[in-house]
Design an enzyme around this catalytic site. Structure first.
Site, PDB file in Angstrom:
ATOM      1  N   GLY A 271      21.795  -7.288  -9.562  1.00 46.65           N
ATOM      2  CA  GLY A 271      21.930  -7.158  -8.126  1.00 46.65           C
ATOM      3  C   GLY A 271      23.130  -7.941  -7.639  1.00 46.65           C
ATOM      4  O   GLY A 271      23.926  -8.444  -8.436  1.00 46.65           O
ATOM      5  N   ALA A 272      23.239  -8.050  -6.321  1.00 47.26           N
ATOM      6  CA  ALA A 272      24.391  -8.738  -5.740  1.00 47.26           C
ATOM      7  C   ALA A 272      24.359 -10.233  -6.034  1.00 47.26           C
ATOM      8  O   ALA A 272      25.403 -10.891  -6.062  1.00 47.26           O
ATOM      9  CB  ALA A 272      24.408  -8.507  -4.231  1.00 47.26           C
TER      10      ALA A 272
ATOM     11  N   LYS B 224      15.626 -14.080 -14.690  1.00 45.67           N
ATOM     12  CA  LYS B 224      16.563 -13.825 -13.591  1.00 45.67           C
ATOM     13  C   LYS B 224      17.527 -15.000 -13.488  1.00 45.67           C
ATOM     14  O   LYS B 224      17.119 -16.127 -13.210  1.00 45.67           O
ATOM     15  CB  LYS B 224      15.799 -13.649 -12.279  1.00 45.67           C
ATOM     16  CG  LYS B 224      16.678 -13.363 -11.069  1.00 45.67           C
ATOM     17  CD  LYS B 224      15.793 -13.116  -9.837  1.00 45.67           C
ATOM     18  CE  LYS B 224      16.615 -12.800  -8.609  1.00 45.67           C
ATOM     19  NZ  LYS B 224      15.743 -12.516  -7.429  1.00 45.67           N
TER      20      LYS B 224
ATOM     21  N   ASP C 105      12.037  -6.924   2.457  1.00 41.77           N
ATOM     22  CA  ASP C 105      12.911  -6.090   1.624  1.00 41.77           C
ATOM     23  C   ASP C 105      12.085  -5.155   0.753  1.00 41.77           C
ATOM     24  O   ASP C 105      12.376  -4.966  -0.424  1.00 41.77           O
ATOM     25  CB  ASP C 105      13.809  -6.981   0.768  1.00 41.77           C
ATOM     26  CG  ASP C 105      15.035  -6.231   0.238  1.00 41.77           C
ATOM     27  OD1 ASP C 105      15.388  -5.186   0.820  1.00 41.77           O
ATOM     28  OD2 ASP C 105      15.629  -6.682  -0.756  1.00 41.77           O
TER      29      ASP C 105
END
Length: 352
Positions: A35-36, A53, A150
């Site tokens: 992801g970003a 992560k 989100d």
């Protein structure tokens, strides 16, 4: 503890020792997502299959502060809540880099699952069962005072047997500043409640009040997608979809659906957040509908339970029938197996 900007500076954030992992016991395998703000890898921690992560620090001082704050919030929230429809938190470390370790779910994202099915649609009882999993996860978060903000198919993961959905990615925590959200999260507009992103029309720095009902709106868009297996606001860019939803009150079509499902959708995506149902109500509406399309089997007489080949009555729809098979430890079978990644498995401490 929270600073005035709504961020947790990482040097002020104290990780509970019981959640602190030793990087020496962490092994990193192939990358499974990006992801970003972070990359996610398959890996091992103490012989357990995990998802690792690794948070990007960024280069500019303001980027570093925001990402450290995001990391601190996500760890704080993951460690606060436990539910069978939330990705299980295993631990984290801040040095040599910021790492969050969770259970590994091998069924992939809901987005990928739906893409692979197109143009076919999920069977209705499966779509509603998945929706129940998602609703129960959000209900748990709300009971702890957490707003996800989100909710979208990319943040919903499937167990290996692809029968259970779990909610992941707490990166957009409620404490996050609106400025950060507006500049960094435009890709989520298609599922995000209009009262969140309509703040682009306000003066910079002016706060827009919202509540947990933002998740009800996002849930309705995800439910519509589960039922139709199409991208919501198809044909529009993310910003076009945002503008249409926020300023023209445009919603995906609820036509050609059973009346009960149409009511759930239209009530959840109402323009007035306070008119939307809470997730306890949403769960009840989904269960009521599920009983109409798939009524439970008659109860089995108790005398049969004494039999060696006992047959037990089913649990409520959307729970056991959609859950991954587990052993006595509560882990999915793969969790105890040795990882056999397609790529190189290296010791985390050697890589960093």
């Amino acid at each position: 503890m929270e600073s005035g900007s709504g961020l947790y500076p990482v040097d002020e954030f104290r990780l509970d020792p019981k959640w602190l992992i030793d990087p020496k016991n962490l092994y990193v395998g192939p990358r499974i997502g990006e992801g970003a703000h972070a990359k996610v890898y398959e890996g091992k921690y103490k012989n357990q299959a995990v998802a690792i992560k690794i948070v990007h620090k960024g280069e500019a001082p303001e980027d570093i502060a925001k990402r450290e704050g995001r990391f601190a919030r996500e760890v704080a929230m993951l460690s606060r809540v436990q539910h069978k429809n939330l990705v299980k938190f295993i631990g984290a470390c801040k040095e040599p880099v910021m790492v969050i370790v969770t259970e590994l779910l091998l069924g992939g994202t809901l987005r990928k699952y739906l893409l692979n099915m197109r143009p076919k649609c999920l069977e209705t009882h499966v779509a509603v069962g998945f929706a129940l999993d998602i609703a129960r996860a959000i209900e748990c978060l709300h009971s702890h005072g957490i707003i996800h903000r989100d909710l979208k198919p990319d943040n919903l993961l499937l167990t290996e047997d692809q029968k259970t959905v779990k909610l992941a990615d707490f990166g957009l925590a409620r404490e996050e500043t609106l400025t950060e959200m507006m500049t960094a999260e435009t890709g989520t507009y298609r599922w995000m409640a209009p009262e969140l992103y309509s703040t682009v029309t306000l003066r910079q720095g002016e706060k827009k009040h919202y509540n947990h009902k933002v998740d009800a709106y996002s849930f309705a868009i995800v439910l519509w997608e589960l039922l139709h297996n199409k991208v919501p606001f198809e044909g529009m860019s993310n910003l076009q979809a945002a503008y249409a939803a926020a300023f023209k009150n445009v919603r995906p079509s609820a036509e050609n659906l059973p009346e009960e499902m149409a009511v759930i959708l239209t009530s959840c995506w109402q323009e007035d957040p306070n008119a939307r149902p809470n997730f306890t109500q949403i769960i009840q509406m989904l269960l009521n509908y599920l009983y109409t399309v798939s009524p439970p089997e008659p109860m089995v007489p108790s005398r049969i339970f004494a039999s060696e080949n006992a047959v037990f009555p089913p649990e409520s729809p959307g729970t056991r029938s959609l859950m991954a098979k587990r052993d006595d430890t509560g882990e999915t079978p793969r969790a105890k197996d040795e990882i056999k990644p397609n790529g190189f498995l290296c010791c985390f401490s050697q890589c960093y």
